[in-house]
Design an enzyme around this catalytic site. Structure first.
Site, mmCIF file in Angstrom:
data_model
loop_
_atom_site.group_PDB
_atom_site.id
_atom_site.type_symbol
_atom_site.label_atom_id
_atom_site.label_comp_id
_atom_site.label_asym_id
_atom_site.label_seq_id
_atom_site.Cartn_x
_atom_site.Cartn_y
_atom_site.Cartn_z
ATOM 1 N N ASN A 99 55.376 51.498 38.067
ATOM 2 C CA ASN A 99 54.198 50.757 38.148
ATOM 3 C C ASN A 99 53.772 50.001 37.121
ATOM 4 O OD1 ASN A 99 51.330 50.766 38.433
ATOM 5 N ND2 ASN A 99 50.950 52.764 37.724
ATOM 6 N N GLU A 146 43.988 55.692 37.648
ATOM 7 C CA GLU A 146 43.061 54.643 37.175
ATOM 8 C C GLU A 146 42.079 54.189 37.973
ATOM 9 O OE1 GLU A 146 46.561 52.500 35.302
ATOM 10 O OE2 GLU A 146 46.647 54.289 33.798
ATOM 11 N N HIS A 149 45.800 56.167 42.587
ATOM 12 C CA HIS A 149 46.301 56.447 40.921
ATOM 13 C C HIS A 149 45.124 56.686 40.184
ATOM 14 C CE1 HIS A 149 47.358 55.398 36.840
ATOM 15 N NE2 HIS A 149 48.575 55.329 37.359
ATOM 16 N N LYS A 194 51.113 48.131 36.485
ATOM 17 C CA LYS A 194 49.784 47.836 36.196
ATOM 18 C C LYS A 194 49.498 46.498 35.990
ATOM 19 C CE LYS A 194 49.981 52.634 34.390
ATOM 20 N NZ LYS A 194 49.698 53.528 33.639
ATOM 21 N N SER A 254 54.379 59.369 31.176
ATOM 22 C CA SER A 254 54.858 59.181 29.737
ATOM 23 C C SER A 254 56.635 59.353 30.111
ATOM 24 C CB SER A 254 54.594 59.733 28.842
ATOM 25 O OG SER A 254 53.224 59.384 28.397
ATOM 26 N N GLU A 262 50.779 63.075 38.824
ATOM 27 C CA GLU A 262 50.523 62.587 37.185
ATOM 28 C C GLU A 262 49.396 63.330 36.680
ATOM 29 O OE1 GLU A 262 52.415 58.288 37.436
ATOM 30 O OE2 GLU A 262 50.455 58.279 37.964
ATOM 31 N N GLY A 294 50.508 57.363 29.870
ATOM 32 C CA GLY A 294 50.272 56.377 28.890
ATOM 33 C C GLY A 294 49.855 56.935 27.654
HETATM 34 P P1 PGA Z 1 53.321 55.879 31.976
HETATM 35 O O1 PGA Z 1 52.358 55.499 33.199
HETATM 36 O O2 PGA Z 1 54.593 56.066 32.514
HETATM 37 O O3 PGA Z 1 52.886 54.684 31.183
HETATM 38 O O4 PGA Z 1 52.531 57.058 31.340
HETATM 39 C C1 PGA Z 1 52.598 56.272 34.454
HETATM 40 C C2 PGA Z 1 51.652 55.821 35.560
HETATM 41 O O5 PGA Z 1 50.414 55.430 35.223
HETATM 42 O O6 PGA Z 1 52.215 55.643 36.719
#
Ligand code: PGA
Length: 243
Positions: free
Chosen positions: A8, A96, A94, A10, A207, A164, A170
């Site tokens: 992903n 976000e 997601h 983003k 992560s 997640e 992140g």
């Molecule tokens: P990350 O993000 O691997 O940077 O923690 C995962 C995601 O948002 O799908």
């Protein structure tokens, strides 16, 4: 079941960087029949992604889509166009999107239905916040997100679920192996109870890095990963793919 390694991106990379990334990736990847590589670039780069990945060995799609096929929805992303361009998958819900763009389970359910009706595989994302985990509500929250997010879905169509934990996205803070194991077993059982295939791929995200992927990948009911930061570099996503 194939293991899914999904990136992903983003809001990172422009079309030129996208082409550069995929050229390098295609050159360096030794494809394996038991693994599936999937990318979710920004919607503005879907056309350059389609051109780069014409060969079809890598699946791709959008990080979001509108809940309706067309109409007065300024700024939205058309699921039909994702499919027209050759995309096969779409991320839905997601964290976000839920937090920053206030997407509700009700809206998410409509997106899942629309994606499936167009034969795009929805990658439905679910996860609890730190506060919810610390107050012991994790499984209740996930149950609600599954029930409501899949309320309008078709259990005969393809679906991928990504767990997640919001606090692991992140942040560099990964859920423990025990936490992931508990949640994935719970999701697996719950989906079966609700009539979904026991082959529904369950991804872990939050992560994931080359250093922890092998260990997490061994947990029962973890069928792959959804990767943010570590999917932006060819070397790191390939290490995870090969792990
Ligand atoms: P990350 O993000 O691997 O940077 O923690 C995962 C995601 O948002 O799908």
């Amino acid at each position: 079941m194939k293991r899914i390694i999904a990136g992903n991106w983003k809001l990172h990379k422009n079309p030129e960087e996208t082409r550069g990334f995929f050229t390098e990736l295609l050159k360096k990847t030794e494809f394996r029949s038991d693994r599936e590589l999937v990318f979710f670039p920004p919607a503005t780069n879907l056309e350059s992604t389609a051109q780069s990945l014409k060969a079809g060995s890598i699946l791709w799609g959008s990080q979001n889509c509108c809940h309706e096929v067309k109409g007065a929805f300024t700024g939205e992303i058309s699921a039909q166009t994702i499919s027209y361009l050759g995309g096969r998958v779409v991320l839905i819900g997601h964290s976000e999107r839920r937090t920053l763009f206030h997407e509700t389970d009700e809206l998410i359910a409509k997106k899942v239905r629309l994606a499936q009706s167009l034969d795009l595989t929805p990658y439905l994302c679910i996860g609890e916040t730190l506060e919810e985990r610390e107050s012991g509500k994790t499984l209740d929250i996930l149950k609600k997100q599954i029930i409501e997010g899949l309320k309008e879905s078709d259990s005969s169509k393809s679906l991928v679920l990504a767990y997640e934990p919001v606090w692991a996205i992140g942040t560099g803070r990964v859920a423990s192996l025990e936490q992931i194991q508990e949640v994935h077993l719970f999701i697996r059982d719950f989906l079966i109870q609700r009539g979904f295939s026991k082959e529904t791929p369950l991804l872990y995200g939050g992560s994931v890095k080359p250093e922890n992927a092998s260990e997490i990948g061994l947990i029962p009911n973890v069928n792959g990963f959804l990767i943010g930061g570590a999917s932006l570099e060819v070397e790191s996503i390939l290490k995870i793919y090969q792990a």
